[in-house]
Design a protein around this motif. Sequence first.
Motif, PDB file in Angstrom:
ATOM      1  N   UNK A   1      23.576  48.501 -51.462  1.00 20.39           N
ATOM      2  CA  UNK A   1      24.201  47.424 -51.955  1.00 20.39           C
ATOM      3  C   UNK A   1      22.980  46.445 -52.831  1.00 20.39           C
ATOM      4  N   UNK A   2      23.721  45.813 -53.924  1.00 25.57           N
ATOM      5  CA  UNK A   2      22.664  45.006 -54.819  1.00 25.57           C
ATOM      6  C   UNK A   2      22.809  43.688 -53.921  1.00 25.57           C
ATOM      7  N   UNK A   3      21.516  43.008 -53.997  1.00 29.61           N
ATOM      8  CA  UNK A   3      20.939  41.854 -53.296  1.00 29.61           C
ATOM      9  C   UNK A   3      22.228  40.762 -53.325  1.00 29.61           C
ATOM     10  N   UNK A   4      22.591  40.616 -54.463  1.00 30.18           N
ATOM     11  CA  UNK A   4      23.558  39.329 -54.696  1.00 30.18           C
ATOM     12  C   UNK A   4      25.025  39.832 -54.062  1.00 30.18           C
ATOM     13  N   UNK A   5      25.154  40.938 -53.441  1.00 30.86           N
ATOM     14  CA  UNK A   5      26.115  41.216 -53.003  1.00 30.86           C
ATOM     15  C   UNK A   5      26.289  41.228 -51.213  1.00 30.86           C
ATOM     16  N   UNK A   6      25.095  40.882 -50.931  1.00 31.53           N
ATOM     17  CA  UNK A   6      24.644  40.919 -49.355  1.00 31.53           C
ATOM     18  C   UNK A   6      25.227  39.415 -48.654  1.00 31.53           C
ATOM     19  N   UNK A   7      25.909  39.333 -47.836  1.00 27.68           N
ATOM     20  CA  UNK A   7      26.325  38.122 -47.387  1.00 27.68           C
ATOM     21  C   UNK A   7      25.330  37.789 -46.253  1.00 27.68           C
ATOM     22  N   UNK A   8      25.389  36.411 -45.735  1.00 31.76           N
ATOM     23  CA  UNK A   8      24.254  35.918 -44.851  1.00 31.76           C
ATOM     24  C   UNK A   8      24.319  36.655 -43.570  1.00 31.76           C
ATOM     25  N   UNK A   9      25.262  37.199 -43.153  1.00 29.53           N
ATOM     26  CA  UNK A   9      25.226  37.903 -41.860  1.00 29.53           C
ATOM     27  C   UNK A   9      24.613  39.111 -42.126  1.00 29.53           C
ATOM     28  N   UNK A  10      24.544  39.862 -43.193  1.00 27.12           N
ATOM     29  CA  UNK A  10      23.729  41.110 -43.292  1.00 27.12           C
ATOM     30  C   UNK A  10      22.345  40.802 -43.703  1.00 27.12           C
ATOM     31  N   UNK A  11      21.997  39.620 -44.215  1.00 29.74           N
ATOM     32  CA  UNK A  11      20.509  39.204 -44.566  1.00 29.74           C
ATOM     33  C   UNK A  11      20.150  38.588 -42.971  1.00 29.74           C
ATOM     34  N   UNK A  12      21.015  38.082 -42.001  1.00 29.34           N
ATOM     35  CA  UNK A  12      20.412  37.948 -40.697  1.00 29.34           C
ATOM     36  C   UNK A  12      20.161  39.186 -40.064  1.00 29.34           C
ATOM     37  N   UNK A  13      20.687  40.251 -40.233  1.00 27.69           N
ATOM     38  CA  UNK A  13      20.519  41.563 -39.497  1.00 27.69           C
ATOM     39  C   UNK A  13      19.151  42.317 -40.130  1.00 27.69           C
ATOM     40  N   UNK A  14      19.141  41.949 -41.449  1.00 28.99           N
ATOM     41  CA  UNK A  14      17.953  42.476 -42.038  1.00 28.99           C
ATOM     42  C   UNK A  14      16.729  41.741 -41.689  1.00 28.99           C
ATOM     43  N   UNK A  15      16.567  40.508 -41.404  1.00 19.84           N
ATOM     44  CA  UNK A  15      15.721  39.618 -41.227  1.00 19.84           C
ATOM     45  C   UNK A  15      15.121  40.120 -39.785  1.00 19.84           C
ATOM     46  N   UNK A  16      16.350  40.291 -38.629  1.00 24.31           N
ATOM     47  CA  UNK A  16      15.972  40.389 -37.213  1.00 24.31           C
ATOM     48  C   UNK A  16      15.392  41.932 -37.306  1.00 24.31           C
ATOM     49  N   UNK A  17      15.904  42.982 -38.114  1.00 25.86           N
ATOM     50  CA  UNK A  17      15.192  44.172 -38.069  1.00 25.86           C
ATOM     51  C   UNK A  17      13.721  44.188 -38.466  1.00 25.86           C
ATOM     52  N   UNK A  18      13.483  43.587 -39.609  1.00 27.04           N
ATOM     53  CA  UNK A  18      12.151  43.298 -39.905  1.00 27.04           C
ATOM     54  C   UNK A  18      11.190  42.713 -38.933  1.00 27.04           C
ATOM     55  N   UNK A  19      11.764  41.776 -38.143  1.00 30.63           N
ATOM     56  CA  UNK A  19      10.920  41.051 -37.027  1.00 30.63           C
ATOM     57  C   UNK A  19      10.672  42.176 -36.004  1.00 30.63           C
ATOM     58  N   UNK A  20      11.699  42.917 -35.866  1.00 29.47           N
ATOM     59  CA  UNK A  20      11.684  43.773 -34.441  1.00 29.47           C
ATOM     60  C   UNK A  20      10.367  44.904 -35.039  1.00 29.47           C
ATOM     61  N   UNK A  21      10.457  45.313 -36.208  1.00 30.83           N
ATOM     62  CA  UNK A  21       9.288  46.346 -36.491  1.00 30.83           C
ATOM     63  C   UNK A  21       8.096  45.745 -36.813  1.00 30.83           C
ATOM     64  N   UNK A  22       8.164  44.310 -37.091  1.00 30.32           N
ATOM     65  CA  UNK A  22       6.819  43.500 -37.204  1.00 30.32           C
ATOM     66  C   UNK A  22       6.183  43.314 -35.676  1.00 30.32           C
ATOM     67  N   UNK A  23       6.936  43.093 -34.575  1.00 24.26           N
ATOM     68  CA  UNK A  23       6.732  42.952 -33.288  1.00 24.26           C
ATOM     69  C   UNK A  23       5.888  44.128 -32.887  1.00 24.26           C
ATOM     70  N   UNK A  24       6.088  45.248 -33.297  1.00 26.16           N
ATOM     71  CA  UNK A  24       5.205  46.538 -33.070  1.00 26.16           C
ATOM     72  C   UNK A  24       3.780  46.290 -33.692  1.00 26.16           C
ATOM     73  N   UNK A  25       3.735  45.749 -34.828  1.00 27.98           N
ATOM     74  CA  UNK A  25       2.325  45.649 -35.319  1.00 27.98           C
ATOM     75  C   UNK A  25       2.605  44.381 -36.220  1.00 27.98           C
TER      76      UNK A  25
END
Length: 348
Positions: A287-311
């Motif tokens: 998906x191109x970035x400008x086609x992502x909605x805020x809900x999809x960005x929310x899930x991406x940010x939460x996934x990134x935080x989960x991975x960063x919580x590991x290290x």
Amino acid sequence: MGVEVAVRLPPLPSIRDIISLYKINALRKLSQNFLLDTRIIDRIVKTAGRIEDGYVCEVGPGPGGITRSILKRNPRRVIVIEKDKRFLPSLELLADASQGHMDIILGDVMSYKMDKVFPDDYCKPWDGPPPNIHLIGNLPFNVSTPLIIKWMKSISEKNSAWTYGRTKMTLTFQKEVAERLVAPISSDQRCRLSVMCQNWCKITHKFTIPGTAFLPKPEVDVGVVHFEPLVQPIINLPFEIVEKVVRCIFSFRQKYCVRGIETLFPKKIRVSFAKEMYEIAEVNPQTQPFRLNLEEFRRLCEAYKLICDRDPRLLKYNHRASKMELEEFEDLNNDLLSCNNEELGVLK
């Protein structure tokens, strides 16, 4: 809170006369343009909503055109923040005429803290109605974007002017920037600024001012934009995490979002960790970035935080850092690559 006597300004020289009297020239290096049309000025102030008996902070008042219109709407107090000393005589003239309703702060709004500017009895709970406190400004073009990002951070942390509640803003931007602020999904204008601001605020592009209304005439038209902070952001995570993820994804705006996601991680692990991130978020990597909605960005940010919580060291990774700075992530690469599939799967 009783309403004070309305401000009745005595006859004053016009803004055009003030500019001539004090020999003030708009400085190109500061992106200065003076708005002289009183009808447009009054419309900007009206857009801010009811300011009677409220507190108004005007940023970049210049010779005081908008300030006059604000004072005529009977706020309890007006605070102006101006960094250009050349405007002090005209602003002091206006302050004297305001019967004590106006304060002048000589300083840079980019570094000025507003957490002690307004009285405590104007505070409202965050989930209540916005306080009768308003930020208004005809911003110089060269500071408008960094300033609004700075203020989004303050909104996310509920500090500065947002110590008092969901303080509203009415600001001017280049028309193109105004269009980016409100750009919907799939719009040609949608960018990092769109996502960041729409996450924390309800934004309305109120109207457009033609460049001919300014002196000197800018090369672009100007948009008047109104911001009202949301009670709850869509992405309810620390500002730094949201900003980093959105910035990296939009760094390859026309490519698939996976390309930007990969830059969040060191080279040796970026392919596998990017895959993990978009799988956790359940987002199509093509998906191109400008086609992502805020809900999809929310899930991406939460996934990134989960991975960063590991290290947590991953939070400090910047793919644009110098070669020397990136060397410290070599051990991190090896540590994370040694994780087994079972450990990686815990996050899913």
